[in-house]
Every structure is written in C-alpha cells, then in structure tokens.
Scaffold this active site. Structure first.
Site, PDB file in Angstrom:
ATOM      1  N   ASP A  24       0.953  -1.174   0.312  1.00  0.00           N
ATOM      2  CA  ASP A  24      -0.113   0.456  -0.125  1.00  0.00           C
ATOM      3  C   ASP A  24       0.931   0.964  -0.513  1.00  0.00           C
ATOM      4  OD1 ASP A  24      -2.783   1.230  -0.148  1.00  0.00           O
ATOM      5  OD2 ASP A  24      -2.982   0.561   2.116  1.00  0.00           O
ATOM      6  N   ASN A  57       0.244   8.050   5.098  1.00  0.00           N
ATOM      7  CA  ASN A  57       1.180   6.982   5.348  1.00  0.00           C
ATOM      8  C   ASN A  57       1.191   6.109   6.048  1.00  0.00           C
ATOM      9  OD1 ASN A  57       0.474   9.728   6.988  1.00  0.00           O
ATOM     10  ND2 ASN A  57       2.596   9.640   7.556  1.00  0.00           N
ATOM     11  N   LYS A  73     -12.705   6.452   6.314  1.00  0.00           N
ATOM     12  CA  LYS A  73     -12.482   6.819   4.885  1.00  0.00           C
ATOM     13  C   LYS A  73     -10.806   7.151   4.513  1.00  0.00           C
ATOM     14  CE  LYS A  73     -11.586  10.526   2.527  1.00  0.00           C
ATOM     15  NZ  LYS A  73     -10.101   9.708   1.301  1.00  0.00           N
ATOM     16  N   GLU A 108      -5.147  15.875  13.543  1.00  0.00           N
ATOM     17  CA  GLU A 108      -3.789  15.480  13.790  1.00  0.00           C
ATOM     18  C   GLU A 108      -3.460  16.397  11.316  1.00  0.00           C
ATOM     19  OE1 GLU A 108      -2.097  14.757  15.724  1.00  0.00           O
ATOM     20  OE2 GLU A 108      -3.159  13.552  17.051  1.00  0.00           O
ATOM     21  N   CYS A 136       4.742  13.206   9.591  1.00  0.00           N
ATOM     22  CA  CYS A 136       3.929  13.966  10.225  1.00  0.00           C
ATOM     23  C   CYS A 136       5.021  15.078  11.183  1.00  0.00           C
ATOM     24  CB  CYS A 136       2.497  14.053  10.380  1.00  0.00           C
ATOM     25  SG  CYS A 136       2.634  12.831  11.669  1.00  0.00           S
ATOM     26  N   GLU A 183       6.144  22.242   4.929  1.00  0.00           N
ATOM     27  CA  GLU A 183       7.187  21.469   5.056  1.00  0.00           C
ATOM     28  C   GLU A 183       6.719  20.895   3.970  1.00  0.00           C
ATOM     29  OE1 GLU A 183       3.426  18.541   5.638  1.00  0.00           O
ATOM     30  OE2 GLU A 183       3.969  16.862   7.306  1.00  0.00           O
ATOM     31  N   GLU A 217      -3.868  12.356  19.865  1.00  0.00           N
ATOM     32  CA  GLU A 217      -4.780  10.934  20.243  1.00  0.00           C
ATOM     33  C   GLU A 217      -3.800  10.031  21.353  1.00  0.00           C
ATOM     34  OE1 GLU A 217      -4.050  10.090  15.626  1.00  0.00           O
ATOM     35  OE2 GLU A 217      -6.519   9.985  15.908  1.00  0.00           O
TER      36      GLU A 217
HETATM   37  P1  NAD Z   1      -3.950  15.363   2.604  1.00  0.00           P
HETATM   38  O1  NAD Z   1      -4.349  16.391   3.759  1.00  0.00           O
HETATM   39  O2  NAD Z   1      -4.218  15.862   0.982  1.00  0.00           O
HETATM   40  O3  NAD Z   1      -5.515  14.183   2.896  1.00  0.00           O
HETATM   41  C1  NAD Z   1      -5.403  13.739   3.939  1.00  0.00           C
HETATM   42  C2  NAD Z   1      -6.724  12.746   3.717  1.00  0.00           C
HETATM   43  O4  NAD Z   1      -7.591  14.019   3.958  1.00  0.00           O
HETATM   44  C3  NAD Z   1      -7.278  12.160   2.655  1.00  0.00           C
HETATM   45  O5  NAD Z   1      -7.992  10.953   3.228  1.00  0.00           O
HETATM   46  C4  NAD Z   1      -8.105  12.905   1.770  1.00  0.00           C
HETATM   47  O6  NAD Z   1      -8.659  12.585   0.725  1.00  0.00           O
HETATM   48  C5  NAD Z   1      -8.819  14.034   2.910  1.00  0.00           C
HETATM   49  N1  NAD Z   1      -9.552  14.952   2.354  1.00  0.00           N
HETATM   50  C6  NAD Z   1      -9.157  15.998   1.305  1.00  0.00           C
HETATM   51  N2  NAD Z   1      -9.807  17.014   1.175  1.00  0.00           N
HETATM   52  C7  NAD Z   1     -10.700  16.802   2.079  1.00  0.00           C
HETATM   53  C8  NAD Z   1     -12.146  17.592   2.184  1.00  0.00           C
HETATM   54  N3  NAD Z   1     -12.416  18.448   1.711  1.00  0.00           N
HETATM   55  N4  NAD Z   1     -12.994  17.018   3.191  1.00  0.00           N
HETATM   56  C9  NAD Z   1     -12.703  15.487   3.941  1.00  0.00           C
HETATM   57  N5  NAD Z   1     -11.510  14.892   3.400  1.00  0.00           N
HETATM   58  C10 NAD Z   1     -10.698  15.981   2.376  1.00  0.00           C
HETATM   59  O7  NAD Z   1      -2.914  14.976   3.462  1.00  0.00           O
HETATM   60  P2  NAD Z   1      -1.840  13.401   2.834  1.00  0.00           P
HETATM   61  O8  NAD Z   1      -1.260  13.954   1.981  1.00  0.00           O
HETATM   62  O9  NAD Z   1      -2.624  12.151   2.508  1.00  0.00           O
HETATM   63  O10 NAD Z   1      -0.822  13.471   4.208  1.00  0.00           O
HETATM   64  C11 NAD Z   1       0.297  14.007   4.267  1.00  0.00           C
HETATM   65  C12 NAD Z   1      -0.037  14.769   5.635  1.00  0.00           C
HETATM   66  O11 NAD Z   1      -1.004  14.873   6.490  1.00  0.00           O
HETATM   67  C13 NAD Z   1       1.014  15.875   5.821  1.00  0.00           C
HETATM   68  O12 NAD Z   1       0.960  16.990   5.805  1.00  0.00           O
HETATM   69  C14 NAD Z   1       1.154  14.864   6.867  1.00  0.00           C
HETATM   70  O13 NAD Z   1       2.106  16.094   8.274  1.00  0.00           O
HETATM   71  C15 NAD Z   1       0.315  14.740   7.984  1.00  0.00           C
HETATM   72  N6  NAD Z   1       0.505  14.353   9.127  1.00  0.00           N
HETATM   73  C16 NAD Z   1      -0.309  14.491   9.792  1.00  0.00           C
HETATM   74  C17 NAD Z   1      -0.437  13.065  11.028  1.00  0.00           C
HETATM   75  C18 NAD Z   1      -0.345  13.406  12.128  1.00  0.00           C
HETATM   76  O14 NAD Z   1      -0.917  12.644  13.040  1.00  0.00           O
HETATM   77  N7  NAD Z   1      -0.238  14.653  12.977  1.00  0.00           N
HETATM   78  C19 NAD Z   1       0.090  11.657  10.556  1.00  0.00           C
HETATM   79  C20 NAD Z   1       0.078  11.605   9.683  1.00  0.00           C
HETATM   80  C21 NAD Z   1       0.587  12.606   8.369  1.00  0.00           C
END
Ligand code: NAD
Length: 485
Positions: free
Chosen positions: A95, A154, A177, A251, A285, A382, A459
């Site tokens: 994945d 991730n 989701k 998060e 993150c 970032e 969390e």
């Molecule tokens: P992303 O913000 O692009 O997407 C996150 C999720 O939100 C996905 O499932 C996406 O489909 C969904 N999404 C997008 N637009 C939406 C909307 N308008 N309404 C509802 N859902 C929506 O992030 P990514 O690229 O998947 O992941 C990387 C980011 O996640 C980085 O910024 C990273 O720092 C952060 N992250 C944070 C943590 C933490 O615990 N703080 C952990 C892992 C990743």
C-alpha cells in the site's frame, strides 16, 4: 486482478464487503515498481448513505454494553492483528512502499497496541459523584455517536486503529475513509474487528478522495470528525465541521525543530536526526526537519551524518535488509523533487543526495542541505520527504526563538548532555509531542498531537478518551423544590 492485494470489494459496510462499480475507479499503485496492484471504486452517494445509516443504527446498542464487554472485542482484535502481523505488514508495504523492516515492527503492531490499550481502558471509563449537602450531582461519560475518521497515506493501518480504537472503546460507531492513495489496509482492520466479534455497522470503511470526505464531514448524522492530513485540508475540514458544531480532532502537518547542542553525544544526535528525517523515507508528520546544530559540533555532525547515510540500504521493500524505500507515489516524489530544486536555487549547500534513483519505482536519495537560513522555503514549508535542512546557531535563546518562528507546532526535540538545559529548552518550545535525547517515539500510552496550526486535540493515551466522549451532569434534588412563585 491477479494480485493477492486486490480486496474482496471496495468498501466494508454493516459487517460485510460491499461493491458499487458506479463509483470512479481508484488504481492502487505499488510505489516500489509503479505497477497497479489493485483497484477500488470511490464511494457513490448510495454507499455513503449505507455507511452512515448502518453506523447510526448500530451505535446505541454498542454504547449500552458495558465497557468491559466492548473492550474484550477490541483486545481480541489486537491479538488477531499480532497473529497476522506478517501478512498485514506485506499489505502495508504494498500500500505504502515502506520497507518490511519498518512495517513488521511499527504498523500493524502499533494498531494492535491501540486496540489493546483502549480495550483495556474501556471498562474503567466512569463519571463522578459530587455531594452538595443533601443534593448531589453525578456525571455520566457518554459516547458522542457517529464518528468520521479520515486518514493520510503514510500510516494507513495505524491511523485506522488510532481513530477506531478510542472511538469504539467509548461506545461510538465509526465511518472511516482512508486516503485514496492507500485504500487497502483499513479494509483489513474492519474485517478483523468484525471477526473478533464487533457487531455489524460499528466500523465501516468507504473509499474515495475529498469528494467523499466532504459530505461525511457535513452530514448531520455525524457527531465527530477526526482527520489526519495536511494543514490546508485541516482548515477545510475544521470549517465544515464547525458549521455543524461538531467535535474535532485534527492531526495535521509540521516543520518541527530538532536542536542539537555541542555537548550532545554525537552518535546519538546523528541517530536522532536520521530517525527524525529519513524513517518512512521522510514521510512522517512529526519529523524534525529543521535541524539546528550548534556551531562547535556542526562539521563533525555533518561528516558523521554523511557517513551513516551512505550505509542506508535502499532497495526492494520486501527484502527485510532494506531500510529505505520509495516515496508513496509519483506525485509525492515530484513534490519533494521540486523542493530539492528550490533548496539548490536558494543557495543551500547540498551535502548529499538530491537525486532520483535510476531504477523503477519512486525512489529518492536521502538528502541533506546545510547552511540553510530561516527564510528559505525548505526551512519554512513541510516537504514530507527525505530532505533534512541543517541550520547553524550559537546561543540557546536564539535557537529557541528561531525554532518557534513557525506556524506549525507538532513536534520538537533537543539533544544535549545537560539535563537541566534539556528540560528548560523543551519547556519553551511550542509543540505538542516533544523529545529529549530521542526522536519520533509514539507509544500509545503518550498523548500525541500538535499545537498552533498542527492540530487540535490529542490521539492515544487517556487524553483521547476526552475527544471521543462527552460528560452529562445530572443534578439530583433530595428535598422540596423552592421556586420563587
Ligand atoms: P491530505 O491533507 O491531502 O489528505 C488527508 C485526507 O483528507 C485524505 O484522506 C483526503 O482524501 C482527505 N480530504 C481531502 N480533502 C478533503 C475535504 N475537503 N474534506 C474531507 N476530507 C478531505 O494529506 P495527505 O497528503 O494524505 O497526508 C500528508 C499530510 O498528512 C502531511 O501534511 C502530514 O504532515 C499529515 N499527517 C499528519 C499526521 C499527524 O498525526 N499529525 C500524521 C500523518 C500525516
């Protein structure tokens, strides 16, 4: 599809796999080769309806069980995940592209930790009794109702469990989701939870992009939204949840500082900086991507870092000797490459890395920039890839002020052999998850989350209970009611 990675169906609703081929196709790509290894369909409005209705219908009876009964099911699921750790780790590697040397130890296993921990806590969730003369108040800790979980790509198994475990322990139902980039692992979590005895409807997984996430967040049946994602997505999701006055956990992203004083153990500081930048190919993150190194130790630090990075085993993630894998997707690789170009253009010194590997898949070299200044883009935004920015400092106060000069506040770390200084510095750093002489440990017993733009809520640990339950207070009068008229 000939691959063992193809799931039975795209969604898991009301205790069973469900398909609706009317939804847009989402290809699942193995990042180490670029091959398509599965395909799922985005949830249609009919699928979203089914998931929310089944969660709503199942939640009240689940909340009416004793915490011990709920917890028993979560702990059974934890045991099953551990028994199947190898297969789940292979799936996580397909994945995400993360090497088996990571997934075998931190993905399914940390999901199991969360299920075991919150399963154990479930029976001890109580209110309190407050005596007021003859009258008294008691409080009831109650479930919120239907929770929506939205994941990043991730840590797909871990995120599915970190949100599901406390939600279910507190008596809620969940619609989860996953990220559209990594749709496979959460389905397995749902399958195992139900095999462990979870009643149908309490943990549903539906696929899709933000197009599916957005209606979930704004649906009036939903009481709480927990997102793991970037700050821009967090802003949108938080605003949409606010319109319905819903509870949230956010998060989000970070650009965390790691401050290395020249009295630190060089070997430990280099090891910490490696963990803070190159684990999961930098796609973490909480990574400490702004590494402030005191001038006295700087050149020795860079030399040893360079040496140790040359020992990274980059290659086939399924080979357990590999400890550095590809980026999760071509898109993410291109984003990181563009930041590397910006770093070069802004005049930072490229110490090592910087290029894509000549092989199939989305591999970048571990990359280190030195002589980075605070105003450079690579020190402010970032990147979410294997790119470390090393900045110089001389005075403690200066390092603290510069470390805090960011909109983010997820994590922070300090390496020093002066314990007083370690505690003094960490107390002044504006971040939620901090480390002294270590980096990126995330045991389920410790609260995890960010301050400033990096998030809302926590969390893991007992703190998560506050974010998946609410208090009802009940005033009980023992005598006559004294009304004014
Ligand atoms: P992303 O913000 O692009 O997407 C996150 C999720 O939100 C996905 O499932 C996406 O489909 C969904 N999404 C997008 N637009 C939406 C909307 N308008 N309404 C509802 N859902 C929506 O992030 P990514 O690229 O998947 O992941 C990387 C980011 O996640 C980085 O910024 C990273 O720092 C952060 N992250 C944070 C943590 C933490 O615990 N703080 C952990 C892992 C990743």
């Amino acid at each position: 599809m000939p691959y063992p990675t193809q799931p039975t169906a795209s969604h898991f609703i009301n205790g069973a796999y469900v398909e609706d081929t009317a939804g847009a196709e989402i290809p699942v790509i193995y990042p180490a080769t670029g091959e398509q290894i599965a395909q799922v369909h985005e949830a249609t409005p009919a699928i979203i309806e089914q998931a929310l209705n089944s969660a709503k219908a199942a939640q009240k009876a689940w909340a009416a069980l004793s915490g011990t009964e709920r917890g028993r099911i979560l702990r059974r699921a934890a045991d099953m995940i551990r028994e199947r750790n190898h297969d789940l780790s292979v799936l996580e590697t397909y994945d995400t592209g993360k090497p088996m040397s990571e997934t075998l130890y931190v993905d399914a296993t940390s999901g199991a930790d969360a299920l075991e921990y919150f399963g154990g806590l479930a029976g001890s969730l109580t209110g309190e009794h407050i005596q007021l003369g003859d009258d008294w108040v008691y409080t009831r800790r109650e479930a919120l109702g239907v929770c929506v979980g939205i994941g990043a790509w991730n840590y797909p198994t871990q995120i599915a469990c970190w949100k599901g475990a406390p939600a279910l322990a507190c008596g809620n139902a969940m619609v989860f989701k996953p990220s559209e980039t990594t749709p496979l692992c959460a389905l397995k979590v749902a399958e195992i939870l139900h095999e462990a005895g979870l009643p149908a409807g309490l943990y549903n997984v539906i696929q899709g992009t933000g197009v599916v996430g957005a209606p979930l967040v704004s649906d009036p049946r939903v009481d709480k939204v927990s997102l793991t994602g970037s700050v821009p997505t967090g802003r949108k999701v938080y605003a949409a949840a606010a319109a319905g006055i819903k509870n949230v956990t956010m998060e989000l992203g970070g650009k965390s500082p790691l401050i290395i004083f020249d009295d630190a153990s060089l070997e430990d500081a280099v090891g910490g900086a490696i963990l803070a930048n190159f684990y999961s190919s930098g796609q973490v993150c909480s990574n400490g991507t702004r590494v402030f190194v005191q001038k006295g130790i700087k050149e020795a630090f860079l030399a040893r870092l360079h040496e140790r990075l040359s020992e990274a085993v980059i290659g086939d993630p399924m080979d357990e000797a590999t400890n550095f894998g590809p980026m999760v997707s071509e898109n993410q690789m291109k984003i990181v490459q563009s930041y590397i170009e910006k770093g070069k253009a802004e005049g930072a010194r490229l110490v090592c890395g910087g290029t894509r590997l000549e092989r199939e898949g989305y591999y970048l070299e571990p990359t280190v920039f030195a002589d980075v200044h605070d105003d450079m883009i690579i020190a402010r935004e970032e990147i979410f890839g294997p790119v470390m920015a090393v900045l110089d400092f001389e005075e403690e106060e200066d390092a603290i002020a510069r470390a805090n000069a960011t909109e983010f506040g997820l994590s922070a770390g300090v390496f020093t052999s002066d314990l007083t200084r370690g505690h003094r510095v960490i107390a002044q750093l504006e971040a939620g998850s901090c480390f002294i002489n270590s980096y990126n440990d995330a045991p389920v017993e410790a609260p995890f989350g960010g301050s400033k733009q990096s998030g809302v809520g926590r969390e893991n640990s007992k703190s998560a209970i506050e974010h998946y339950s609410q208090m009802k207070s009940v005033y009980v009068r023992m005598g006559a009611v004294d009304a004014p008229f």
